[in-house]
Design an enzyme around this catalytic site. Structure first.
Site, PDB file in Angstrom:
ATOM      1  N   GLN A 142     -23.338 -47.553 -67.952  1.00  0.00           N
ATOM      2  CA  GLN A 142     -23.053 -48.989 -67.894  1.00  0.00           C
ATOM      3  C   GLN A 142     -24.170 -49.787 -68.571  1.00  0.00           C
ATOM      4  O   GLN A 142     -23.917 -50.711 -69.357  1.00  0.00           O
ATOM      5  CB  GLN A 142     -22.914 -49.403 -66.429  1.00  0.00           C
ATOM      6  CG  GLN A 142     -22.867 -50.895 -66.179  1.00  0.00           C
ATOM      7  CD  GLN A 142     -22.542 -51.201 -64.733  1.00  0.00           C
ATOM      8  OE1 GLN A 142     -21.404 -51.083 -64.321  1.00  0.00           O
ATOM      9  NE2 GLN A 142     -23.533 -51.568 -63.957  1.00  0.00           N
ATOM     10  N   MET A 195     -21.094 -55.774 -57.062  1.00  0.00           N
ATOM     11  CA  MET A 195     -19.786 -55.791 -56.399  1.00  0.00           C
ATOM     12  C   MET A 195     -19.970 -55.892 -54.885  1.00  0.00           C
ATOM     13  O   MET A 195     -19.055 -55.586 -54.116  1.00  0.00           O
ATOM     14  CB  MET A 195     -18.991 -54.532 -56.761  1.00  0.00           C
ATOM     15  CG  MET A 195     -18.707 -54.457 -58.257  1.00  0.00           C
ATOM     16  SD  MET A 195     -17.264 -53.472 -58.667  1.00  0.00           S
ATOM     17  CE  MET A 195     -17.768 -51.876 -58.045  1.00  0.00           C
ATOM     18  N   GLY A 196     -21.156 -56.303 -54.443  1.00  0.00           N
ATOM     19  CA  GLY A 196     -21.386 -56.489 -53.012  1.00  0.00           C
ATOM     20  C   GLY A 196     -21.642 -55.179 -52.293  1.00  0.00           C
ATOM     21  O   GLY A 196     -22.000 -54.175 -52.920  1.00  0.00           O
ATOM     22  N   ARG A 234     -20.857 -46.406 -52.160  1.00  0.00           N
ATOM     23  CA  ARG A 234     -19.848 -45.398 -51.825  1.00  0.00           C
ATOM     24  C   ARG A 234     -20.386 -44.313 -50.894  1.00  0.00           C
ATOM     25  O   ARG A 234     -19.595 -43.556 -50.332  1.00  0.00           O
ATOM     26  CB  ARG A 234     -19.273 -44.776 -53.097  1.00  0.00           C
ATOM     27  CG  ARG A 234     -18.399 -45.759 -53.882  1.00  0.00           C
ATOM     28  CD  ARG A 234     -17.756 -45.125 -55.097  1.00  0.00           C
ATOM     29  NE  ARG A 234     -16.730 -45.981 -55.685  1.00  0.00           N
ATOM     30  CZ  ARG A 234     -16.846 -46.625 -56.849  1.00  0.00           C
ATOM     31  NH1 ARG A 234     -17.966 -46.523 -57.544  1.00  0.00           N
ATOM     32  NH2 ARG A 234     -15.863 -47.375 -57.307  1.00  0.00           N
ATOM     33  N   GLY A 272     -29.033 -51.665 -62.840  1.00  0.00           N
ATOM     34  CA  GLY A 272     -29.677 -50.448 -62.361  1.00  0.00           C
ATOM     35  C   GLY A 272     -29.504 -49.303 -63.343  1.00  0.00           C
ATOM     36  O   GLY A 272     -28.439 -49.121 -63.932  1.00  0.00           O
ATOM     37  N   GLY A 305     -30.906 -50.637 -53.137  1.00  0.00           N
ATOM     38  CA  GLY A 305     -30.865 -50.518 -54.597  1.00  0.00           C
ATOM     39  C   GLY A 305     -30.562 -51.864 -55.251  1.00  0.00           C
ATOM     40  O   GLY A 305     -31.258 -52.303 -56.171  1.00  0.00           O
ATOM     41  N   HIS A 306     -29.523 -52.527 -54.757  1.00  0.00           N
ATOM     42  CA  HIS A 306     -29.196 -53.862 -55.275  1.00  0.00           C
ATOM     43  C   HIS A 306     -30.386 -54.815 -55.084  1.00  0.00           C
ATOM     44  O   HIS A 306     -30.733 -55.594 -55.972  1.00  0.00           O
ATOM     45  CB  HIS A 306     -28.005 -54.462 -54.526  1.00  0.00           C
ATOM     46  CG  HIS A 306     -26.719 -53.720 -54.679  1.00  0.00           C
ATOM     47  ND1 HIS A 306     -26.114 -53.070 -53.630  1.00  0.00           N
ATOM     48  CD2 HIS A 306     -25.901 -53.543 -55.751  1.00  0.00           C
ATOM     49  CE1 HIS A 306     -24.987 -52.529 -54.040  1.00  0.00           C
ATOM     50  NE2 HIS A 306     -24.827 -52.785 -55.324  1.00  0.00           N
ATOM     51  N   LYS A 308     -29.325 -46.402 -62.398  1.00  0.00           N
ATOM     52  CA  LYS A 308     -28.440 -45.458 -61.730  1.00  0.00           C
ATOM     53  C   LYS A 308     -27.116 -45.380 -62.488  1.00  0.00           C
ATOM     54  O   LYS A 308     -26.515 -44.328 -62.623  1.00  0.00           O
ATOM     55  CB  LYS A 308     -28.214 -45.895 -60.293  1.00  0.00           C
ATOM     56  CG  LYS A 308     -27.466 -44.870 -59.496  1.00  0.00           C
ATOM     57  CD  LYS A 308     -26.530 -45.533 -58.552  1.00  0.00           C
ATOM     58  CE  LYS A 308     -25.442 -44.575 -58.179  1.00  0.00           C
ATOM     59  NZ  LYS A 308     -24.208 -45.275 -57.922  1.00  0.00           N
ATOM     60  N   LEU A 366     -28.956 -44.285 -53.810  1.00  0.00           N
ATOM     61  CA  LEU A 366     -28.231 -45.249 -52.978  1.00  0.00           C
ATOM     62  C   LEU A 366     -26.979 -45.712 -53.716  1.00  0.00           C
ATOM     63  O   LEU A 366     -27.023 -46.000 -54.917  1.00  0.00           O
ATOM     64  CB  LEU A 366     -29.125 -46.463 -52.688  1.00  0.00           C
ATOM     65  CG  LEU A 366     -29.822 -46.498 -51.332  1.00  0.00           C
ATOM     66  CD1 LEU A 366     -30.634 -45.250 -51.102  1.00  0.00           C
ATOM     67  CD2 LEU A 366     -30.698 -47.724 -51.216  1.00  0.00           C
TER      68      LEU A 366
HETATM   69  P1  AMP Z   1     -22.497 -52.224 -58.102  1.00  0.00           P
HETATM   70  O1  AMP Z   1     -22.435 -53.200 -56.961  1.00  0.00           O
HETATM   71  O2  AMP Z   1     -22.295 -50.821 -57.695  1.00  0.00           O
HETATM   72  O3  AMP Z   1     -21.653 -52.670 -59.261  1.00  0.00           O
HETATM   73  O4  AMP Z   1     -24.002 -52.283 -58.611  1.00  0.00           O
HETATM   74  C1  AMP Z   1     -24.597 -53.486 -59.006  1.00  0.00           C
HETATM   75  C2  AMP Z   1     -25.889 -53.192 -59.706  1.00  0.00           C
HETATM   76  O5  AMP Z   1     -26.773 -52.516 -58.817  1.00  0.00           O
HETATM   77  C3  AMP Z   1     -25.695 -52.292 -60.928  1.00  0.00           C
HETATM   78  O6  AMP Z   1     -26.532 -52.753 -61.980  1.00  0.00           O
HETATM   79  C4  AMP Z   1     -26.138 -50.952 -60.411  1.00  0.00           C
HETATM   80  O7  AMP Z   1     -26.636 -50.115 -61.418  1.00  0.00           O
HETATM   81  C5  AMP Z   1     -27.245 -51.349 -59.454  1.00  0.00           C
HETATM   82  N1  AMP Z   1     -27.479 -50.283 -58.486  1.00  0.00           N
HETATM   83  C6  AMP Z   1     -26.559 -49.672 -57.694  1.00  0.00           C
HETATM   84  N2  AMP Z   1     -27.134 -48.685 -56.978  1.00  0.00           N
HETATM   85  C7  AMP Z   1     -28.450 -48.662 -57.328  1.00  0.00           C
HETATM   86  C8  AMP Z   1     -29.575 -47.859 -56.944  1.00  0.00           C
HETATM   87  N3  AMP Z   1     -29.464 -46.885 -56.057  1.00  0.00           N
HETATM   88  N4  AMP Z   1     -30.769 -48.139 -57.517  1.00  0.00           N
HETATM   89  C9  AMP Z   1     -30.899 -49.129 -58.425  1.00  0.00           C
HETATM   90  N5  AMP Z   1     -29.874 -49.918 -58.821  1.00  0.00           N
HETATM   91  C10 AMP Z   1     -28.668 -49.692 -58.289  1.00  0.00           C
END
Ligand code: AMP
Length: 281
Positions: free
Chosen positions: A153, A30-31, A187, A147, A36-37, A149, A184
């Site tokens: 999901q 989601m950008g 939010r 992830g 982490g991303h 994390k 990470l």
């Molecule tokens: P999001 O943008 O929050 O939807 O996350 C996109 C992807 O990045 C998802 O697969 C998350 O699980 C992964 N992700 C977010 N934060 C982390 C993190 N701290 N470490 C590893 N993967 C992450």
């Protein structure tokens, strides 16, 4: 690096890659990209030959009153970060591309979404499963990277892929953390400085449970109580849940006999954080 803002451009680029027999990797996001991303992107760059990152703040996975409108959007930085690491294509569609008319088709992964975050975010995982299925159909990846994390999901996506025979290999990647242990998250930037400092106690609690388990404790009520006592020192506004579950089925575990996922969600004001540790005794 190519940037596709519409579906025909994405499809044409991916078709070309597939014609060239390149293995396609997809990293859905989601950008507001952080390290982490980018760790997922790096896994994708290692494992596949044509890496697609999608950036889409998916409205259907936010409930009423959640932070869809205020969710951080940092497009320029995100594109620069993707370019730097060597992403082949970023798919960054407007909402009208993904949902030209309100969708009446939804993918619901039952059971796994009735627990942990599910009851606290009604409809969230339906939105996630549906948009990920759409992204799989659009980008046609051989491998998709998620992830750990977001452990629930990941379990939901794995089960959807299994149940629907989707031709995608799902890879779960380790959680990247700040030096004090906080996972990470896009939010985190919304935490006040004192909340940010205290929030480390969430991971401290999970780590303490892991240590206690490794020292021989097998009773999940005891382990959860340990997590709670430490997490409470973060003085969160509220704790949605602290649970011990099977990492695949997400069913509750009371006595540890195999792999167990300790997961929690806590709120600091309107900012909701999740974290987990997987322990394999
Ligand atoms: P999001 O943008 O929050 O939807 O996350 C996109 C992807 O990045 C998802 O697969 C998350 O699980 C992964 N992700 C977010 N934060 C982390 C993190 N701290 N470490 C590893 N993967 C992450």
């Amino acid at each position: 690096m190519q940037v596709a803002r519409d579906i025909p451009t994405l499809r044409a680029a991916v078709a070309e890659a597939r014609d060239a027999r390149l293995r396609v990797g997809l990293v859905p996001t989601m950008g507001a990209l952080h390290t982490g991303h980018l760790s997922l992107v790096n896994e994708a760059l290692k494992a596949t030959e044509y890496v697609v990152v999608s950036i889409f703040v998916n409205p259907t996975q936010f409930g009423p009153g959640e932070d869809f409108a205020s969710y951080p959007r940092t497009e320029e930085n995100d594109l620069a970060a993707c370019q730097d690491v060597g992403v082949d294509l970023v798919f960054i569609p407007a909402s009208e591309q993904m949902y030209p008319t309100p969708p009446v088709t939804t993918i619901r992964v039952a059971e796994l979404t009735d627990t942990l975050c599910g009851p606290h975010r009604p409809g969230h995982f339906d939105g996630v499963a549906t948009v990920v299925a759409k992204l799989f159909n659009l980008a046609q990846p051989d491998v998709a990277f998620f992830g750990r994390k977001d452990a629930q999901q990941l379990a939901v996506i794995r089960r959807m892929v299994f149940d629907l025979n989707l031709p995608v290999e799902v890879v779960g990647c380790p959680t990247v953390r700040e030096s004090d242990g906080l996972a990470l998250s896009s939010r985190n930037m919304r935490l006040a400085p004192d909340e940010r400092k205290r929030a480390r106690a969430l991971h401290d609690g999970l780590a303490a449970a892991r240590d206690l388990l490794n020292a021989g404790e097998r009773d999940c009520a005891t382990l959860i109580a340990k997590i709670r006592s430490i997490a409470l020192t973060a003085a969160p506004t509220s704790i949605d849940y602290i649970s011990a579950v099977d990492p695949d089925t997400l069913r509750p575990v009371t006595q540890v006999t195999g792999p167990v996922l300790f997961a929690l969600a806590a709120r600091f004001g309107s900012t909701r954080l999740i974290d987990n540790v997987l322990v394999e005794p």
